[in-house]
Design a protein around this motif. Structure first.
Motif, PDB file in Angstrom:
ATOM      1  N   ARG A 177      16.027  29.493  -4.807  1.00  0.00           N
ATOM      2  CA  ARG A 177      16.360  29.714  -6.227  1.00  0.00           C
ATOM      3  C   ARG A 177      17.206  28.511  -6.635  1.00  0.00           C
ATOM      4  O   ARG A 177      18.348  28.370  -6.221  1.00  0.00           O
ATOM      5  CB  ARG A 177      17.127  31.021  -6.425  1.00  0.00           C
ATOM      6  CG  ARG A 177      17.716  31.227  -7.820  1.00  0.00           C
ATOM      7  CD  ARG A 177      16.635  31.334  -8.902  1.00  0.00           C
ATOM      8  NE  ARG A 177      17.169  31.624 -10.222  1.00  0.00           N
ATOM      9  CZ  ARG A 177      17.645  30.705 -11.070  1.00  0.00           C
ATOM     10  NH1 ARG A 177      17.663  29.432 -10.712  1.00  0.00           N
ATOM     11  NH2 ARG A 177      18.090  31.029 -12.255  1.00  0.00           N
ATOM     12  N   SER A 178      16.583  27.615  -7.410  1.00  0.00           N
ATOM     13  CA  SER A 178      17.201  26.325  -7.695  1.00  0.00           C
ATOM     14  C   SER A 178      18.142  26.375  -8.884  1.00  0.00           C
ATOM     15  O   SER A 178      17.885  27.039  -9.884  1.00  0.00           O
ATOM     16  CB  SER A 178      16.118  25.277  -7.970  1.00  0.00           C
ATOM     17  OG  SER A 178      15.271  25.112  -6.853  1.00  0.00           O
ATOM     18  N   ASN A 179      19.241  25.618  -8.759  1.00  0.00           N
ATOM     19  CA  ASN A 179      20.146  25.337  -9.867  1.00  0.00           C
ATOM     20  C   ASN A 179      20.131  23.832 -10.102  1.00  0.00           C
ATOM     21  O   ASN A 179      19.969  23.053  -9.149  1.00  0.00           O
ATOM     22  CB  ASN A 179      21.575  25.786  -9.546  1.00  0.00           C
ATOM     23  CG  ASN A 179      21.676  27.295  -9.399  1.00  0.00           C
ATOM     24  OD1 ASN A 179      21.417  28.032 -10.329  1.00  0.00           O
ATOM     25  ND2 ASN A 179      22.043  27.754  -8.213  1.00  0.00           N
ATOM     26  N   PHE A 180      20.342  23.412 -11.359  1.00  0.00           N
ATOM     27  CA  PHE A 180      20.272  21.984 -11.660  1.00  0.00           C
ATOM     28  C   PHE A 180      21.339  21.588 -12.662  1.00  0.00           C
ATOM     29  O   PHE A 180      21.609  22.298 -13.629  1.00  0.00           O
ATOM     30  CB  PHE A 180      18.890  21.623 -12.213  1.00  0.00           C
ATOM     31  CG  PHE A 180      18.723  20.150 -12.472  1.00  0.00           C
ATOM     32  CD1 PHE A 180      18.580  19.261 -11.410  1.00  0.00           C
ATOM     33  CD2 PHE A 180      18.741  19.659 -13.762  1.00  0.00           C
ATOM     34  CE1 PHE A 180      18.452  17.900 -11.639  1.00  0.00           C
ATOM     35  CE2 PHE A 180      18.599  18.303 -14.011  1.00  0.00           C
ATOM     36  CZ  PHE A 180      18.461  17.424 -12.939  1.00  0.00           C
ATOM     37  N   HIS A 181      21.954  20.420 -12.410  1.00  0.00           N
ATOM     38  CA  HIS A 181      23.009  19.890 -13.279  1.00  0.00           C
ATOM     39  C   HIS A 181      22.905  18.368 -13.275  1.00  0.00           C
ATOM     40  O   HIS A 181      22.997  17.746 -12.221  1.00  0.00           O
ATOM     41  CB  HIS A 181      24.385  20.327 -12.748  1.00  0.00           C
ATOM     42  CG  HIS A 181      25.541  19.963 -13.640  1.00  0.00           C
ATOM     43  ND1 HIS A 181      26.480  20.876 -14.049  1.00  0.00           N
ATOM     44  CD2 HIS A 181      25.922  18.792 -14.196  1.00  0.00           C
ATOM     45  CE1 HIS A 181      27.383  20.284 -14.815  1.00  0.00           C
ATOM     46  NE2 HIS A 181      27.061  19.014 -14.915  1.00  0.00           N
ATOM     47  N   SER A 182      22.705  17.769 -14.456  1.00  0.00           N
ATOM     48  CA  SER A 182      22.578  16.316 -14.526  1.00  0.00           C
ATOM     49  C   SER A 182      23.873  15.666 -15.000  1.00  0.00           C
ATOM     50  O   SER A 182      24.700  16.292 -15.670  1.00  0.00           O
ATOM     51  CB  SER A 182      21.423  15.922 -15.458  1.00  0.00           C
ATOM     52  OG  SER A 182      21.719  16.267 -16.806  1.00  0.00           O
ATOM     53  N   LEU A 183      24.013  14.405 -14.644  1.00  0.00           N
ATOM     54  CA  LEU A 183      25.191  13.620 -15.003  1.00  0.00           C
ATOM     55  C   LEU A 183      24.705  12.233 -15.398  1.00  0.00           C
ATOM     56  O   LEU A 183      24.060  11.546 -14.595  1.00  0.00           O
ATOM     57  CB  LEU A 183      26.145  13.532 -13.804  1.00  0.00           C
ATOM     58  CG  LEU A 183      27.426  12.716 -13.942  1.00  0.00           C
ATOM     59  CD1 LEU A 183      28.324  13.323 -15.017  1.00  0.00           C
ATOM     60  CD2 LEU A 183      28.169  12.674 -12.612  1.00  0.00           C
ATOM     61  N   ASP A 198      18.479  20.422 -18.885  1.00  0.00           N
ATOM     62  CA  ASP A 198      18.825  20.899 -17.538  1.00  0.00           C
ATOM     63  C   ASP A 198      18.293  22.304 -17.308  1.00  0.00           C
ATOM     64  O   ASP A 198      17.745  22.622 -16.240  1.00  0.00           O
ATOM     65  CB  ASP A 198      20.342  20.894 -17.333  1.00  0.00           C
ATOM     66  CG  ASP A 198      20.893  19.499 -17.064  1.00  0.00           C
ATOM     67  OD1 ASP A 198      20.117  18.531 -17.097  1.00  0.00           O
ATOM     68  OD2 ASP A 198      22.114  19.394 -16.821  1.00  0.00           O
ATOM     69  N   ASN A 199      18.447  23.165 -18.307  1.00  0.00           N
ATOM     70  CA  ASN A 199      17.972  24.550 -18.174  1.00  0.00           C
ATOM     71  C   ASN A 199      16.445  24.611 -18.096  1.00  0.00           C
ATOM     72  O   ASN A 199      15.882  25.427 -17.344  1.00  0.00           O
ATOM     73  CB  ASN A 199      18.475  25.394 -19.355  1.00  0.00           C
ATOM     74  CG  ASN A 199      19.980  25.605 -19.323  1.00  0.00           C
ATOM     75  OD1 ASN A 199      20.599  25.526 -18.263  1.00  0.00           O
ATOM     76  ND2 ASN A 199      20.569  25.865 -20.476  1.00  0.00           N
ATOM     77  N   ILE A 200      15.773  23.765 -18.872  1.00  0.00           N
ATOM     78  CA  ILE A 200      14.308  23.722 -18.825  1.00  0.00           C
ATOM     79  C   ILE A 200      13.842  23.267 -17.450  1.00  0.00           C
ATOM     80  O   ILE A 200      12.927  23.851 -16.854  1.00  0.00           O
ATOM     81  CB  ILE A 200      13.767  22.785 -19.925  1.00  0.00           C
ATOM     82  CG1 ILE A 200      13.981  23.422 -21.309  1.00  0.00           C
ATOM     83  CG2 ILE A 200      12.284  22.478 -19.707  1.00  0.00           C
ATOM     84  CD1 ILE A 200      13.692  22.478 -22.465  1.00  0.00           C
ATOM     85  N   LEU A 201      14.481  22.215 -16.915  1.00  0.00           N
ATOM     86  CA  LEU A 201      14.110  21.707 -15.594  1.00  0.00           C
ATOM     87  C   LEU A 201      14.404  22.730 -14.508  1.00  0.00           C
ATOM     88  O   LEU A 201      13.622  22.893 -13.565  1.00  0.00           O
ATOM     89  CB  LEU A 201      14.844  20.395 -15.319  1.00  0.00           C
ATOM     90  CG  LEU A 201      14.430  19.216 -16.203  1.00  0.00           C
ATOM     91  CD1 LEU A 201      15.309  18.006 -15.934  1.00  0.00           C
ATOM     92  CD2 LEU A 201      12.966  18.871 -15.984  1.00  0.00           C
ATOM     93  N   GLU A 202      15.516  23.420 -14.625  1.00  0.00           N
ATOM     94  CA  GLU A 202      15.851  24.455 -13.643  1.00  0.00           C
ATOM     95  C   GLU A 202      14.763  25.529 -13.605  1.00  0.00           C
ATOM     96  O   GLU A 202      14.334  25.958 -12.522  1.00  0.00           O
ATOM     97  CB  GLU A 202      17.209  25.068 -13.998  1.00  0.00           C
ATOM     98  CG  GLU A 202      17.738  26.041 -12.974  1.00  0.00           C
ATOM     99  CD  GLU A 202      19.148  26.497 -13.313  1.00  0.00           C
ATOM    100  OE1 GLU A 202      19.305  27.688 -13.691  1.00  0.00           O
ATOM    101  OE2 GLU A 202      20.089  25.695 -13.203  1.00  0.00           O
ATOM    102  N   ALA A 203      14.291  25.934 -14.781  1.00  0.00           N
ATOM    103  CA  ALA A 203      13.222  26.937 -14.840  1.00  0.00           C
ATOM    104  C   ALA A 203      11.930  26.391 -14.232  1.00  0.00           C
ATOM    105  O   ALA A 203      11.218  27.106 -13.511  1.00  0.00           O
ATOM    106  CB  ALA A 203      12.989  27.361 -16.290  1.00  0.00           C
TER     107      ALA A 203
END
Length: 471
Positions: free
Chosen positions: A229-235, A113-118
């Motif tokens: 400025r994107s934030n991302f969270h997967s489920l 998730d952190n890699i994709l957010e970056a």
């Protein structure tokens, strides 16, 4: 790549209106890119061969799709066009990252998730004219050397979400073909024309007559504020819970695509103050089924539309399946137009796409959330010792003037449903999104629990009756 004047690159064709929609917002910093990540494993893979194997597979995939060697020039004008890179150095296009922590027992991959957010906060502006408008991030694990995650990040003017599915299907096929070794990390594109744009294929399509209601106390996050400025969270849900959800949709006379907007709307209503009574959901739809060859489900390009569905707060104590059935009716009504009435047709009337976006800054955003479902990653059956694909994650950049929350949905080759939530910093509080995520998880797990036993028997009985009717 040797330095050269980018204006000397081979000119391919002008961007269509839908493609300009994404090139303008990329230029303005309103939207950066799209991503589709997939887990891969090969029992016979030797770690020392990983890089060479991936490069050899890409050398097969890139020439197959002319969009992968195209970039946009004059993106800051009203007449942007596609040009072809003379070569692609895979050393520049592919990045290898080693995991620092294992995947959580819950199934959520926080590090990915952190890699994709970056990645979704990194546009395609650096190295313009020499680097492709896509990149591949390979995430490896020191604990398991025979598997990795490949994250395909691409400019939205090159492809839609379905294009990400195409890339990964071709990539796993190339990996499984035992590609010949490369003598260089340079891939030379083939001289194949770009596919036509959407407007050229549907020249007479017109926008449908607007029947938008006047929702009362609509929630849509904060006003429109750049830059993104994107934030991302997967489920992610297990294959068993995913199957139970699909069975529940069938039992209640609807589909997963029709149910997910109401699931997220219910989660939002459970989180938001009671003063908000309405939500607007944008539902993207692939137009490929309506388009003539050479466009089909195996090409990379931008061929989509979207329409809105409105949801009101309901007093229901249980999940409102009747609203999911209403969503199905809305989707079916849209599809009955056979591509003759599409909302993106109005983009042809916009003379200056950049001015259009800038003119919206400071105003209320129109939509609350969007739900884009790519469906199931279907790949050909593979030999036991061959490459296999597993979990898939659909992720996107936040869109400055788009929905407050974007949900990207896909079911991987492993049968596991994943929902990727993206939102813009400052538009929605992280705490709100995390509560929505938790509510979605709780509702789906509750539905899955209800389907165990009695629910499954009802589905089996329904399937049996349907079979008798067909006979």
């Amino acid at each position: 790549m040797p330095s050269m004047n980018i204006m000397q690159l081979q000119k391919l064709r002008p961007l269509g209106a839908l493609e300009q929609f994404s090139s303008a917002r990329h230029h303005l910093g309103f939207y950066n890119n799209v991503g589709l990540s997939a887990a891969y494993v090969c029992p016979t893979l030797r770690p020392a061969d990983l890089k060479a194997t991936i490069f050899c597979a890409l050398a097969i995939v890139i020439p197959r799709h002319p969009a992968l060697s195209a970039i946009v020039l004059d993106e800051d004008s009203n007449e942007p066009y596609f040009a072809r890179l003379p070569e692609i150095n895979l050393e520049d296009a592919v990045t290898f990252v080693t995991r620092q922590e294992p995947v959580a027992e819950s199934g959520r991959d926080v590090e990915l998730d952190n890699i994709l957010e970056a990645q979704h906060n990194t546009p395609f502006k650096e190295g313009h004219g020499t680097l492709p408008y896509w990149r591949l991030v390979i995430v490896t694990s020191p604990e398991s050397e025979k598997e990795f995650v490949a994250s395909f990040i691409f400019h939205h003017s090159l492809g839609d979400g379905a294009s990400g599915m195409v890339f990964h299907r071709d990539f796993v096929a190339a990996l499984s073909s035992n590609p010949p070794p490369m003598t260089s990390t340079i891939v030379l594109p083939v001289n194949t024309p770009l596919l036509p744009n959407l407007e050229a294929l549907l020249p007479f399509a017109t926008p449908p007559v607007s029947t938008s209601p006047n929702p009362i106390n609509l929630w849509s996050g904060s006003n429109i504020i750049p830059p993104t400025r994107s934030n991302f969270h997967s489920l992610t849900f297990s294959a068993k819970n995913t199957n139970h959800l699909l069975q529940a949709c069938k039992l209640h006379g609807t589909t997963l695509t029709s149910t997910l907007p109401m699931l997220i709307a219910s989660a939002l209503f459970s989180t938001l103050p009671d003063t908000f009574n309405s939500l607007e959901c944008t539902i993207p739809v692939s137009l490929r089924r309506f388009l003539p060859e050479p466009v089909n489900e195996s090409v990379i390009g931008v061929y989509l539309d979207a329409f809105s569905a409105y949801y009101d707060r309901t007093p229901e104590a249980h999940f409102p399946w009747f609203e999911a059935r209403r969503s199905r009716g809305l989707i079916n009504d849209y599809l009955k137009a056979n591509g003759e009435k599409i909302n993106v047709a109005k983009f042809k009337q916009i003379k200056d796409m950049r001015a259009f976006f800038l003119g919206r800054v400071g105003k209320e955003r129109g939509t609350s959330f969007d739900v884009s479902n790519l469906g199931i990653m279907k790949i050909e059956a593979q030999e036991k010792e061959s490459w296999k694909m597993g979990k898939v994650v659909f992720s996107r950049s936040a869109f400055v003037s788009g929905s407050a929350i974007a949900a990207g949905i896909v079911t991987g080759a492993d049968g596991c449903l994943t929902i990727g939530f993206c939102w813009q910093e400052g538009v929605v509080d992280r705490g709100v999104v995390e509560m929505v995520v938790e509510n979605v998880r709780a509702v789906i797990e509750s539905i899955s629990e209800e389907m165990r036993g009695e629910g499954e028997m009802k589905v089996e009985e329904q399937t049996r009756r349907e079979g008798e009717v067909r006979r």
